[in-house]
Write an enzyme that holds these catalytic residues in place. Structure first.
Site, PDB file in Angstrom:
ATOM      1  N   ARG A  80       0.835  -1.206   0.000  1.00  0.00           N
ATOM      2  CA  ARG A  80       0.000   0.000   0.000  1.00  0.00           C
ATOM      3  C   ARG A  80       0.868   1.254   0.000  1.00  0.00           C
ATOM      4  NH1 ARG A  80      -4.675   0.100   4.301  1.00  0.00           N
ATOM      5  NH2 ARG A  80      -2.973   0.681   5.700  1.00  0.00           N
ATOM      6  N   LYS A 183      -2.844   6.245   1.030  1.00  0.00           N
ATOM      7  CA  LYS A 183      -2.784   6.745   2.414  1.00  0.00           C
ATOM      8  C   LYS A 183      -1.882   7.976   2.474  1.00  0.00           C
ATOM      9  CE  LYS A 183      -2.623   4.644   7.022  1.00  0.00           C
ATOM     10  NZ  LYS A 183      -3.883   5.134   7.544  1.00  0.00           N
ATOM     11  N   GLU A 219     -16.576   5.658   3.951  1.00  0.00           N
ATOM     12  CA  GLU A 219     -15.939   5.047   5.124  1.00  0.00           C
ATOM     13  C   GLU A 219     -16.117   5.903   6.369  1.00  0.00           C
ATOM     14  OE1 GLU A 219     -11.718   4.330   4.637  1.00  0.00           O
ATOM     15  OE2 GLU A 219     -11.552   6.021   3.269  1.00  0.00           O
TER      16      GLU A 219
END
Ligand code: PLP
Ligand code: COI
Length: 339
Positions: A80, A183, A219
């Site tokens: 990620r 992220k 989310e």
């Protein structure tokens, strides 16, 4: 070992002994340095602090009953971070460097490793930033990769008790083709208005909806959403949410427990029909949700009427945490012991 009230630790920063750093200059990663300073010396024109060239990861080290320190699916965090780096044109770190940095950061701070049974863990925060100077908007020529750790308790003060979440409609965390699926710090900057709006209304975290139609659940603050009904684990599919490693693991565990798994758009109104809902992530683990208040349309959804997490969320929580701490067999090869 450090003398701390381990079971009362909040989710926050606590100074440890060491962190690690490594620079990428001219496209090549240098040597990993160990530092006892909490500060980094940053160029005033570095792209990280002007143009948001910055990404991070969040992982935990778990102390087992057997005295072994475990980490969970670290290769997924590595992948990620690589996607985050590629998404905002930073130099990705190598897999070897990532592994060495997190291992060194944990093992050098062993005395801050929360003991088994306290519920606390050692949070690992890898950070990649553009440290090179630019004034024009362009990728930096130099990058810094650093890792610090901090002993932490539960992300929500409620722990594994139901939390209250507020739907926020007057600000967006991420755009459909923006950076929501990686992220990067900018996503968290744009979430702050929602975080504070939710908190001011007495709620633990904001729930974000899709930013185009404001119809589907994206989310929850720094966690993914899941709902359970009719023996099915349902979680949103969206291009603007962070693919959670916890959620990915729960989907697999749910399937193995005999639940159906659906990843698809989930309309807010569908909340009405869920038997259990929760937030999941490294920090949040599984947080059962007791109430969701859609502030701007003045509508409330309530769950956990007996004040406790539902049976399926509880089973999933116990299984996941059991694997992470080494109490359950690691049949998936998700866990690695740090030596
Ligand atoms: N969503 C966001 C926005 C997050 O910051 C996080 C935390 O990393 C998650 C979801 C959960 O992801 P993971 O389970 O990989 O920690
Ligand atoms: C995590 O779940 O690891 C996170 O990164 C949450 C964090 C943004 C506080």
């Amino acid at each position: 070992m450090q003398n701390l009230e381990w079971s009362k630790l909040p989710f926050g920063y606590l100074k440890t002994d060491y962190n690690v750093r490594c620079y990428n200059r001219d496209g090549k990663w240098g040597e990993l340095e160990i530092s006892s300073s909490e500060y980094i010396n940053l160029h005033i024109a570095s792209t990280a602090i002007h143009y948001g060239q910055q990404a991070f990861e969040g992982m935990k080290a778990y102390m087992g009953k057997d005295g072994n320190i475990r980490i969970f699916r670290w290769e997924e965090n590595f992948k990620r971070l690589e996607r985050s780096a590629n998404g905002i044109l930073m130099q990705p770190v190598t897999k070897e460097l990532f592994k060495k940095a997190i291992t060194t950061a944990v093992l050098m701070n062993k005395r801050f490793m929360p003991p088994y049974g306290t519920g606390a863990t050692l949070y690992i925060r890898p950070l990649l930033i553009g440290s090179g100077a630019e004034v024009g908007v362009k990728p930096a020529g130099e990058y810094l990769f650093a890792v610090f750790v901090s002993p932490v308790g539960p992300y929500f003060k409620e722990g594994f008790n139901p939390v209250k979440i507020a739907v926020v409609r007057d600000s967006d965390r991420a755009a459909p083709l923006g950076t929501g699926s990686i992220k990067v710090g900018g996503n968290y900057a744009s979430s702050l208005k929602g975080v504070i709006k939710a908190r001011d209304a007495g709620y633990s975290s904001p729930m974000y909806l899709d930013s185009v139609e404001k119809k589907y659940i994206d989310e929850i603050g720094a966690a993914n959403f899941f709902g359970i009904k009719d023996n099915t684990y349902i979680t949103p599919k969206s291009t603007s949410i962070l693919p959670s490693i916890t959620n990915m693991s729960l989907m697999q565990l749910a399937e193995e427990m005999g639940l159906k798994v659906e990843r698809r758009p989930v309309a807010v109104e569908e909340l009405e029909s869920f038997e259990e809902v929760g937030a999941c992530g490294t920090a949040a683990i599984i947080s059962p949700i007791g109430e969701i208040f859609d502030i701007d349309v003045d509508k409330k959804y309530t769950f956990c009427k007996d004040g406790k997490a539902g049976p399926i969320s509880t089973k999933l929580y116990n299984k996941l945490v059991g694997i992470q701490f080494g109490d359950e067999p690691d049949t998936h090869g998700w866990v690695e012991i740090l030596k």
